[in-house]
Write an enzyme that holds these catalytic residues in place. Structure first.
Site, PDB file in Angstrom:
ATOM      1  N   HIS A 225     113.549 -37.461  81.843  1.00 22.83           N
ATOM      2  CA  HIS A 225     112.449 -36.756  81.621  1.00 22.83           C
ATOM      3  C   HIS A 225     112.159 -35.859  82.712  1.00 22.83           C
ATOM      4  O   HIS A 225     112.435 -35.915  83.820  1.00 22.83           O
ATOM      5  CB  HIS A 225     111.094 -37.735  81.854  1.00 22.83           C
ATOM      6  CG  HIS A 225     111.178 -38.997  80.931  1.00 22.83           C
ATOM      7  ND1 HIS A 225     110.305 -38.884  79.915  1.00 22.83           N
ATOM      8  CD2 HIS A 225     111.881 -40.310  80.868  1.00 22.83           C
ATOM      9  CE1 HIS A 225     110.455 -40.218  79.228  1.00 22.83           C
ATOM     10  NE2 HIS A 225     111.446 -40.742  79.810  1.00 22.83           N
TER      11      HIS A 225
ATOM     12  N   HIS B  15     118.431 -40.635  78.662  1.00 22.88           N
ATOM     13  CA  HIS B  15     117.767 -39.252  78.761  1.00 22.88           C
ATOM     14  C   HIS B  15     117.133 -39.295  80.194  1.00 22.88           C
ATOM     15  O   HIS B  15     116.772 -40.048  80.733  1.00 22.88           O
ATOM     16  CB  HIS B  15     116.895 -39.254  77.627  1.00 22.88           C
ATOM     17  CG  HIS B  15     115.704 -40.441  77.586  1.00 22.88           C
ATOM     18  ND1 HIS B  15     116.111 -41.467  76.998  1.00 22.88           N
ATOM     19  CD2 HIS B  15     114.544 -40.620  77.986  1.00 22.88           C
ATOM     20  CE1 HIS B  15     115.264 -42.386  77.023  1.00 22.88           C
ATOM     21  NE2 HIS B  15     114.316 -42.000  77.661  1.00 22.88           N
TER      22      HIS B  15
HETATM   23  P1  AMP Z   1     111.619 -43.713  77.790  1.00 23.98           P
HETATM   24  O1  AMP Z   1     110.420 -44.486  77.611  1.00 23.98           O
HETATM   25  O2  AMP Z   1     112.104 -43.342  79.005  1.00 23.98           O
HETATM   26  O3  AMP Z   1     112.678 -44.481  76.941  1.00 23.98           O
HETATM   27  O4  AMP Z   1     111.341 -42.437  76.991  1.00 23.98           O
HETATM   28  C1  AMP Z   1     111.247 -42.059  75.589  1.00 23.98           C
HETATM   29  C2  AMP Z   1     110.553 -40.966  75.339  1.00 23.98           C
HETATM   30  O5  AMP Z   1     110.928 -40.568  74.022  1.00 23.98           O
HETATM   31  C3  AMP Z   1     109.153 -41.137  75.222  1.00 23.98           C
HETATM   32  O6  AMP Z   1     108.410 -40.323  76.501  1.00 23.98           O
HETATM   33  C4  AMP Z   1     108.810 -40.724  73.816  1.00 23.98           C
HETATM   34  O7  AMP Z   1     107.589 -40.004  73.746  1.00 23.98           O
HETATM   35  C5  AMP Z   1     109.884 -40.106  73.517  1.00 23.98           C
HETATM   36  N1  AMP Z   1     110.003 -39.618  72.145  1.00 23.98           N
HETATM   37  C6  AMP Z   1     110.543 -40.618  71.265  1.00 23.98           C
HETATM   38  N2  AMP Z   1     110.832 -40.270  70.072  1.00 23.98           N
HETATM   39  C7  AMP Z   1     110.715 -38.864  70.074  1.00 23.98           C
HETATM   40  C8  AMP Z   1     111.196 -37.987  69.242  1.00 23.98           C
HETATM   41  N3  AMP Z   1     111.141 -37.949  67.999  1.00 23.98           N
HETATM   42  N4  AMP Z   1     110.840 -36.481  69.667  1.00 23.98           N
HETATM   43  C9  AMP Z   1     110.644 -36.384  70.747  1.00 23.98           C
HETATM   44  N5  AMP Z   1     110.265 -37.212  71.632  1.00 23.98           N
HETATM   45  C10 AMP Z   1     110.479 -38.742  71.400  1.00 23.98           C
END
Ligand code: AMP
Ligand code: ZN
Length: 142
Positions: A103, A101
């Site tokens: 950001h 993903h």
């Molecule tokens: P990373 O740390 O780069 O793997 O980012 C994962 C991101 O996913 C974090 O910023 C979380 O807040 C976000 N996240 C986790 N679960 C969900 C969800 N169900 N809906 C939206 N965002 C999420």
């Protein structure tokens, strides 16, 4: 292909609710559930790839093209003052969801999180830097 127990695959499949702001055949873009700032969003490829090492090159290129378009759209709507695009790979790099993903983080002059994405500088000697450069140098084109 959907990966069992992957929260983003479940969001893409509509099994878990999300605040979707954009969708096309390749991507879904959702608001981050724990936003670093107002409008913090995530570009999710619909196909499961764990990280940058696994993602299809063409999809990766399209993800960045989409990031460029959304940065413009979000900046226009949110009137943010700057923008970070961040992509974590591996636990040590801060990845917590192992579905690739990107950001999209709007930044605001008066935002609470003025210090997100800052780091202490690591020192290297000129010899170490030369060795790093030589080890990384690519002959020809990638
Ligand atoms: P990373 O740390 O780069 O793997 O980012 C994962 C991101 O996913 C974090 O910023 C979380 O807040 C976000 N996240 C986790 N679960 C969900 C969800 N169900 N809906 C939206 N965002 C999420
Ligand atoms: Zn997944």
């Amino acid at each position: 292909m959907m990966e069992k127990n992957c929260i983003f695959c479940k969001i893409i499949a509509g099994e878990i609710p999300s605040n979707t702001i954009y969708e096309d055949d390749l991507f879904r873009v959702i608001l981050d559930a724990s936003p670093a700032s107002k409008g913090h969003a995530l570009i999710l490829p619909k196909q499961h790839y764990a990280n940058i090492y696994e993602i299809d090159e063409e999809v990766a290129g399209k993800a960045f093209t989409l990031a460029k378009k959304l940065a413009a759209h979000m900046t226009e709507v949110l009137h943010c003052d700057g923008f970070n695009i961040l992509q974590n790979n591996g636990e040590v790099a801060g990845q917590t969801v192992f579905h690739f993903h990107m950001h999209l983080i709007p930044r605001y002059k008066d935002g609470k999180n003025a210090d997100i994405l800052t780091w202490a500088h690591e020192e290297f000697t000129p010899e170490e830097i030369a060795a790093i450069r030589d080890s990384l140098k690519v002959d020809g084109t990638l």
